[in-house]
Enzyme design. Structure first.
Site, mmCIF file in Angstrom:
data_model
loop_
_atom_site.group_PDB
_atom_site.id
_atom_site.type_symbol
_atom_site.label_atom_id
_atom_site.label_comp_id
_atom_site.label_asym_id
_atom_site.label_seq_id
_atom_site.Cartn_x
_atom_site.Cartn_y
_atom_site.Cartn_z
ATOM 1 N N ASP A 238 0.853 -1.192 0.000
ATOM 2 C CA ASP A 238 0.000 0.000 0.000
ATOM 3 C C ASP A 238 0.892 1.246 0.000
ATOM 4 O O ASP A 238 2.114 1.145 0.033
ATOM 5 C CB ASP A 238 -0.968 -0.018 1.180
ATOM 6 C CG ASP A 238 -0.247 0.094 2.522
ATOM 7 O OD1 ASP A 238 1.007 0.098 2.533
ATOM 8 O OD2 ASP A 238 -0.926 0.169 3.536
ATOM 9 N N CYS B 218 -14.653 -28.037 4.809
ATOM 10 C CA CYS B 218 -13.295 -27.533 4.542
ATOM 11 C C CYS B 218 -12.306 -28.684 4.653
ATOM 12 O O CYS B 218 -12.338 -29.445 5.606
ATOM 13 C CB CYS B 218 -12.942 -26.438 5.544
ATOM 14 S SG CYS B 218 -11.261 -25.802 5.378
ATOM 15 N N CYS C 164 -9.038 -28.356 4.893
ATOM 16 C CA CYS C 164 -7.719 -27.848 5.273
ATOM 17 C C CYS C 164 -7.079 -28.697 6.366
ATOM 18 O O CYS C 164 -7.738 -29.501 7.013
ATOM 19 C CB CYS C 164 -7.797 -26.375 5.684
ATOM 20 S SG CYS C 164 -8.198 -26.075 7.416
HETATM 21 ZN ZN LIG Z 1 -10.457 -25.630 7.536
#
Ligand SMILES: [Zn+2]
Ligand SMILES: [Zn+2]
Lengths: 451, 520
Positions: free
Chosen positions: A107, A323, A325
């Site tokens: 930024d 999910c 993950c």
């Molecule tokens: Zn997860």
């Protein structure tokens, strides 16, 4: 170039010296694109985790790769304070210094100063602020911001803009800021010393005034930059104002060029990411997913999961059963409930890991849905899961109508009055306020906030 | 699962040092080894299983403290979960040793213990823990090894208190072993969980507990399933304070028992002179009066004996096989990377000039606590250092990141700094143990020890920064840790170190070329 037809030959694209942008599929206003940056070809819509000081909250760069992050952010203000851009340059730029081989964005540093430092003041010269080191008056000019970002070496660098909080009630100030942002972009362009290696993005200003926003769009687009950002949002405006500004800037005919990337700054609530993507935005960033993780809040398709809630003490399900993950494969809510905010870093990192896995899966699913021409169905399913009672907030209904996505059968009930009130609230500016707001997860977080 | 039944066997010895294999029901551990330190079952900064799997040489086993599972979560929660600590904590394929204390804090003594219970201070406050509650928790954790309940005392305890500790610990040993036997019995499926508790839970939250239920369902074919401690190895706690005679006496009261797989030497690292430790360990082991073949089949675990590599080496020389790795937690928290060399140069002989000391120690800033075993990454000397933490180290951190980056991460209070240091330090300690195992197996342990001693003119005694020990005691003495929140590195004990430049504050002199803001 500005075609919105789905014919492959007519899909918008652009070719800048250090960025090739190619829309590969559109459906309605939503687009799935490839953005070839010097270090990586990012797929959009994408969410970019914030690595304020050269790391994303305990995650290794190997984990960020595993999490399918394409671009991560660095904050110029923080990095210049330490370790300093000259040191970073000596260490091979940000990429070399943190050992991240994919895309990076920095930024301008201006927003950080305005939001973090009490005595920051904007003049035509730049942003003046009180040095956090010795209290003396310091100045960040557009030239200085670009020089620092040139040394940091990110793939995408942001112009120094004149940010006015959307909640300011001073039309003259917005007028001034809009035009100053244009004057400053010219100074940024002149100062930019690495245009074939780094992409300078301009930031559309104009507050909530559609006339000013249109002026800003027109003036910045004339400068023919590799990409554009929508700034000044996620600072406390109502959700209704928020989506209308995004819709204006992403308008197929009068908005930012369809062949170039469009970055809505400071957006990290999953619902906001979905709405902005449906309207045709491509890039998002926010500290929200990583910060809220450290307060024990996990992002899930239903909204958020507050792990500290006593109900999770005996809940042996993963954070999010949909999910895949590393965290959801291995841990229960019961384990995380006990340790997540208790000073055991590994536990905080686990929730951070899942939250990034969540945002990356979300954008990946959107890209696939657009490419497979089933995006409206996907959006409906997403909203059905988040609002099973059918109480989809009014602003989402309005935004989806604008995006051409029919919510029949999804937005069945009246918008929840409580939810609507919460969503109209101003964005959380401090970590403490964020903690309070974490449960709602549907209001804005201050744009470009650092962690 | 291994065909060999759980147990310990010595493969080679050199003096009192021995290298062997500890077969557990989960996997085997090569000894001598350190066990990964965890707090409330979690590694401090390394996420499991991914970052633990990245440790090389591999993690041999994981140590956790039973006391930290008295509450949040407690035994009932773990039983309801049903698959033990290894799964609940996602500790990967590594054998789990459940010990009676956390080596980085001292949880006992805030209130007196009784004949029936010890008082222990944990994250949720004080608890009285007797053998039944202790073993109930051990059974719920389903560890591969466990230490029996010990009436822990500090090194400054007098004879009378030591005798009391020895009497209680011996009595509790028998009770713990009886309970362990009960917890090892095959049991009917429905006895696996407390029915009332289970029903209540199911009413409360549909869907919760499905994993535990599924695990149980998988075994439903059998009328009875193995008890949670079937095949789990018991280590008898040995107490005795800092008086060798008392240690011998306490060990005699325990003696040779066929129902233990080994012994846990307790009460060390509680204020005794580290130089005294080998004698205390020897006194405990001698007191057992084991025949050589019995001794060769019993593993020896010691907690609190590793304050540095020299101390580890001395513990091994005294006959210790397994040690905790609280040391890594302490150096990591202090911002150190371990740099001591692991192997002597080819053909090194006693009397040779000392080889180059710790590779990272060149120009070590002694004021910052660096020495020839470790370097302090807070030091500004590493601001521009592109080299790995330790040249030649192949660990996750050294293969990917520079000293300059780690220095920056510490300065910026970024959690990743400790992640990388913990990865390196854990790998380094595992590499050290591997080198020691090789030396013992090849009959050159004494030479290795002589070489290691030659690396410094005067042996390093206490490398624990004094503030850390205090901080640990403070943590242990109250529920402060509970409220600490996730401050990450900001939580760093301010008194632990006095890093240059005021630990990343803006204060002090700023090297030229830092911030380039334009002064007006
Ligand atoms: Zn997860
Ligand atoms: Zn290393």
């Amino acid at each position: 170039m500005a075609s919105t037809s789905s014919g492959a030959a007519a899909l918008p694209s652009s070719d800048s010296p250090a960025l090739k942008f190619k829309v590969v599929a559109t459906q309605g206003r939503a687009r799935s694109s490839r953005m070839a940056l010097p270090h990586y070809t990012a797929h959009t819509p994408m969410f970019m985790p914030v690595g304020t000081q050269g790391s994303v909250k305990g995650l290794t760069t190997a984990q960020l790769v595993e999490l399918d992050c394409h671009v991560i952010l660095g904050n110029t203000y923080h990095l210049e304070n330490r370790p300093g851009s000259e040191l970073v340059a000596e260490m091979g730029g940000l990429h070399g210094f943190i050992n991240w081989q994919r895309g990076m964005l920095t930024d301008s540093g201006g927003f950080q100063m305005v939001s973090l430092l009490h005595l920051a003041e904007i003049t035509e010269q730049g942003v003046t602020f009180q040095s956090p080191i010795d209290g003396s008056a310091m100045l960040l000019t557009p030239e200085q911001s670009i020089a620092i970002q040139n040394r940091l070496g990110a793939d995408i660098i942001m112009a120094l803009d004149d940010v006015v909080p959307t909640t300011t009630n001073d039309p003259a100030r917005f007028e001034e800021a809009t035009h100053r942002t244009t004057r400053w972009i010219d100074r940024c362009i002149s100062a930019h010393s690495r245009p074939t290696e780094q992409n300078l993005f301009a930031i559309v200003q104009g507050g909530l005034d559609t006339r000013l926003r249109q002026i800003s769009i027109q003036q910045l687009v004339e400068r023919d930059l590799p990409g554009y950002a929508v700034g000044g949002l996620a600072g406390g405006e109502s959700k209704d104002d928020f989506w209308r500004v995004v819709a204006q800037c992403t308008h197929p005919h009068t908005g930012l060029p369809p062949g170039k990337p469009r970055y809505v700054m400071g957006i990290g609530y999953p619902l906001d990411i979905v709405v902005c993507s449906a309207l045709g935005a491509d890039m998002f960033d926010s500290v929200y997913p990583t910060r809220t993780a450290r307060f024990g809040v996990a992002l899930v398709p239903e909204g958020v999961l507050k792990l500290k809630n006593a109900a999770h003490a005996h809940d042996f399900r993963p954070l999010d059963s949909s999910c895949g993950c590393m965290v959801c494969k291995n841990y229960t809510r019961a384990y995380l409930h006990n340790v997540v905010t208790r000073g055991i870093s590994s536990a905080a990192i686990l929730v951070t890991y899942h939250n990034i896995a969540y945002t990356q899966a979300l954008t990946r699913r959107m890209r696939a849905a657009i490419e497979e021409q089933r995006f409206p169905e996907w959006v409906r399913e997403y909203l059905r899961t988040m609002f099973p009672a059918g109480d989809v907030p009014g602003w989402v209904r309005d935004a989806m109508a604008e995006a051409g996505i029919d919510l029949a059968g999804v937005a069945t009930d009246q918008p929840a009055p409580g939810a609507a009130a919460a969503e109209q609230k101003v964005g959380a500016k401090s970590a403490r306020a964020e903690k309070r707001a974490a449960g709602r997860a549907r209001g804005p977080v201050a744009a470009m906030e650092a962690e | 699962m291994s065909q060999t039944p759980p147990g310990f066997s010595v493969k080679a010895r050199d003096g009192n040092a021995r290298c062997g294999t500890l077969v557990t029901r989960t996997g085997s551990i090569d000894t001598p080894s350190v066990l990964l330190y965890t707090r409330r079952g979690g590694p401090l900064s390394l996420t499991s299983p991914d970052m633990l799997a990245a440790v090389t040489p591999p993690v041999q086993g994981v140590q956790l403290s039973v006391m930290q599972f008295m509450e949040n979560p407690d035994a009932a929660t773990l039983r309801q979960y049903g698959r033990g600590a290894q799964s609940f904590l996602a500790l990967g394929p590594y054998p789990v040793l459940a010990s009676n204390r956390d080596p980085t804090m001292y949880e006992f003594g805030t209130r007196p213990s009784s004949e029936k219970e010890v008082h222990v201070c944990i994250h949720s406050g004080g608890h009285m823990v007797g053998p039944a509650r202790y073993m109930d928790t051990v059974a719920a954790l389903q560890p591969d090894l466990f230490v029996t309940l010990c009436d822990e005392i500090t090194a400054d305890s007098r004879s009378k208190r030591i005798a009391t500790s020895a009497r209680r610990t011996a009595a509790w040993l028998s009770t713990c072993l009886e309970l362990a036997a009960q917890h090892s019995q095959p049991r009917q499926q429905q006895e696996q969980q407390e029915p009332a508790e289970q029903q209540k839970q199911q009413q409360e939250e549909a869907g919760a507990g499905t994993q535990g239920a599924a695990a149980a369902a998988g075994q439903e074919g059998d009328a009875a399933v193995a008890g949670p401690l079937a095949g789990s190895l018991a280590l008898a706690a040995l107490t005795g304070g800092a008086l060798p005679a008392e240690r011998t006496r306490a060990a005699k009261a325990v003696g040779d028992r066929s129902d233990v797989a080994g012994y846990a030497i307790c009460g060390l690292g509680t204020g005794e002179d580290p130089a005294q430790r080998p004698a205390l360990i020897a006194a405990s082991l001698e007191g057992l009066g084991l025949a050589p073949e019995a001794a060769a089949a019993r593993v020896v675990f010691a907690s609190g004996v590793v304050g540095g590599p020299d101390e580890l080496l001395e513990a091994v020389a005294a006959g210790v096989d397994l040690m905790d790795c609280g040391f890594v937690a302490q150096v990591t928290t202090g911002g150190y990377a371990l740099t001591f060399p692991l192997r002597p140069p080819q053909g090194w002989q006693p009397g040779d000039a000392p080889s180059a000391a710790g590779a990272g120690a060149g120009g070590a800033d002694v004021a910052l606590g660096s020495d020839d075993t470790k370097m302090n990454l807070w030091s500004t000397a590493y601001r521009l250092d592109k080299g790995p933490l330790l040249p030649g180290c192949g660990c996750f951190a050294c293969a990917r990141h520079s000293r300059a980056y780690v220095h920056h991460l510490l300065n910026a209070h970024e959690m990743l700094g400790e992640v990388l240091l913990e990865a390196h330090n854990t790998s380094h300690m595992n590499g050290f143990c591997q080198a020691i195992r090789e030396a013992i197996a090849e009959g050159r342990f004494e030479q290795y020890r002589a070489w290691f001693r030659s690396l410094r003119s005067s042996p390093l005694v206490d490398m624990t920064p004094p503030g850390l020990a205090q901080a640990a005691k403070r943590r242990a003495s109250g529920p402060a840790g509970e409220d600490a929140g996730v401050k990450g590195a900001e939580d760093r004990p301010a008194d632990a170190e006095a890093p240059a430049e005021g630990a990343g504050s803006f204060g002090g002199k700023r090297p030229a070329g830092r911030a380039k803001w334009v002064r007006v």
